[in-house]
Write a protein that holds these residues in place. Structure first.
Motif, mmCIF file in Angstrom:
data_model
loop_
_atom_site.group_PDB
_atom_site.id
_atom_site.type_symbol
_atom_site.label_atom_id
_atom_site.label_comp_id
_atom_site.label_asym_id
_atom_site.label_seq_id
_atom_site.Cartn_x
_atom_site.Cartn_y
_atom_site.Cartn_z
ATOM 1 N N ASP A 92 0.846 4.433 -1.158
ATOM 2 C CA ASP A 92 0.382 5.767 -0.756
ATOM 3 C C ASP A 92 0.066 5.832 0.737
ATOM 4 O O ASP A 92 0.390 6.816 1.413
ATOM 5 N N GLU A 93 -0.541 4.778 1.262
ATOM 6 C CA GLU A 93 -0.866 4.748 2.686
ATOM 7 C C GLU A 93 0.396 4.659 3.541
ATOM 8 O O GLU A 93 0.495 5.299 4.594
ATOM 9 N N THR A 94 1.368 3.871 3.079
ATOM 10 C CA THR A 94 2.633 3.769 3.802
ATOM 11 C C THR A 94 3.350 5.116 3.816
ATOM 12 O O THR A 94 3.889 5.540 4.855
ATOM 13 N N LYS A 123 -1.784 -5.452 5.428
ATOM 14 C CA LYS A 123 -2.581 -4.287 5.038
ATOM 15 C C LYS A 123 -3.459 -3.837 6.203
ATOM 16 O O LYS A 123 -3.610 -2.648 6.472
ATOM 17 N N CYS A 167 0.851 -1.191 0.000
ATOM 18 C CA CYS A 167 0.000 0.000 0.000
ATOM 19 C C CYS A 167 0.886 1.241 0.000
ATOM 20 O O CYS A 167 1.058 1.901 1.043
ATOM 21 N N ARG A 176 1.984 8.063 3.686
ATOM 22 C CA ARG A 176 1.292 8.931 4.647
ATOM 23 C C ARG A 176 1.697 8.603 6.074
ATOM 24 O O ARG A 176 1.941 9.503 6.892
ATOM 25 N N GLU A 177 1.787 7.308 6.384
ATOM 26 C CA GLU A 177 2.136 6.920 7.758
ATOM 27 C C GLU A 177 3.593 7.248 8.081
ATOM 28 O O GLU A 177 3.907 7.686 9.195
ATOM 29 N N GLY A 184 -5.319 3.452 8.256
ATOM 30 C CA GLY A 184 -6.417 3.725 7.342
ATOM 31 C C GLY A 184 -7.277 2.520 7.031
ATOM 32 O O GLY A 184 -8.356 2.657 6.452
ATOM 33 N N ARG A 185 -6.809 1.348 7.438
ATOM 34 C CA ARG A 185 -7.566 0.112 7.209
ATOM 35 C C ARG A 185 -8.017 -0.514 8.525
ATOM 36 O O ARG A 185 -8.294 -1.705 8.593
ATOM 37 N N LEU A 189 -2.422 -1.198 8.910
ATOM 38 C CA LEU A 189 -2.355 0.232 8.638
ATOM 39 C C LEU A 189 -3.542 0.954 9.267
ATOM 40 O O LEU A 189 -4.655 0.425 9.313
ATOM 41 N N GLY A 201 -1.517 1.160 13.056
ATOM 42 C CA GLY A 201 -0.650 2.089 12.355
ATOM 43 C C GLY A 201 0.700 2.247 13.028
ATOM 44 O O GLY A 201 0.882 1.937 14.210
#
Length: 291
Positions: free
Chosen positions: A33-35, A245, A31, A37-38, A250-251, A248, A255
């Protein structure tokens, strides 16, 4: 050596793929984009370095990790080596110990493919309560590579088992055990056992922070307070080991920021001193990684 002093997470996976063996698509952490962001949030929280212990057989993707580094400003130390059964690549069983060691040395001195040089041998692992023959071959190769290059080593223990044997193995082989981290020792759930492993001179990875289904964080905090009183926190590093996943934020997961936003306040409430937190997240990683 780290370019900027800051917090270091010593055992993470920017991307990893264990989905084939586990038959679970959630175990393919891809992921981007999510990674990003984190990791940017981690930078805001003071993290400047992450040790990524994903190696061959675990979905290692050096270019992917390098892109995340470029987009976040977090320095990511990449690793060389091989994991554990049943995740070992087929050629492990065919190649000699010397050939496996040469692979590690090459990635440390020349780079991982066209990517950066490896700064860690890891994570190399053992099975629950045992070291299988192929795993021993990897450990033998890691010894040769570590002694030739001075590169630190980070291991995997299955639920904290066989950690003492790993530590004794490296000491007998003449490796600098002060720069060997025995991973997942918190999952042993046994403070006396952790103390015994530390007595060999290795470092302990309290690196499954937030995985409360395995061990409540309150117990991790109590263990760390006891080790502080023992004067042993110079041998402890911290991380979360997020691999799915669903880990994260966002899921629905905890996080990466959980360690700083939730666990550190828990440590302070348990009475740990700020210098102890700084030691585990800054001083100890800097010493281990500076080779």
């Amino acid at each position: 050596m780290m370019a900027e002093v800051g917090y270091t997470l010593m055992h993470e996976h920017t991307t990893i793929d264990l989905s084939g063996v586990k038959q679970d698509a959630d175990c393919r952490l891809d992921c981007h984009d999510e990674t990003v962001r984190e990791y940017r949030r981690l930078y805001e929280l003071g993290v400047r370095t992450i040790v990524d212990v994903t190696n061959k057989g675990m979905g290692q993707n050096s270019a992917y990790v390098s892109r995340v580094q470029e987009e976040t400003g977090v320095h990511i130390v990449q690793s060389t080596g091989f994991y554990k059964e049943p995740f070992l690549p087929p050629d492990i069983y065919e190649k000699t110990v010397q050939e496996l060691a040469a692979h590690m040395v090459r990635e440390i001195r020349e780079g991982i493919g066209d990517g950066p040089k490896a700064g860690m041998i890891g994570e190399i692992g053992t099975s629950k309560n045992e070291m299988k023959p192929a795993e021993r071959k990897v450990f033998d190769a890691a010894v040769l590579a570590a002694k030739e290059t001075g590169c630190p080593v980070y291991t995997h223990t299955t639920l904290g088992t066989f950690g003492l044997e790993q530590a004794q193995y490296f000491r007998r082989a003449g490796v600098d055990v002060s720069r060997v981290v025995i991973g997942h020792l918190d999952l042993s759930g046994d403070l006396a056992y952790i103390r015994k492993v530390l007595s060999v001179g290795v470092c302990a990875g309290f690196d499954t922070v937030g995985k409360n289904a395995y061990l409540p964080d309150e117990k991790r905090a109590a263990f760390l307070k006891a080790l502080e009183e023992d004067g042993l926190l110079g041998q402890v590093v911290l991380s979360l080991d997020l691999t799915r996943k669903s880990h994260l934020r966002g899921r629905g997961g905890i996080g990466y920021a959980y360690l700083f936003e939730t666990f550190l306040p828990m440590l302070r409430k348990a009475g740990l001193r700020e210098e102890s937190i700084h030691r585990m997240l800054t001083e100890n990683p800097a010493r281990i990684l500076n080779f």
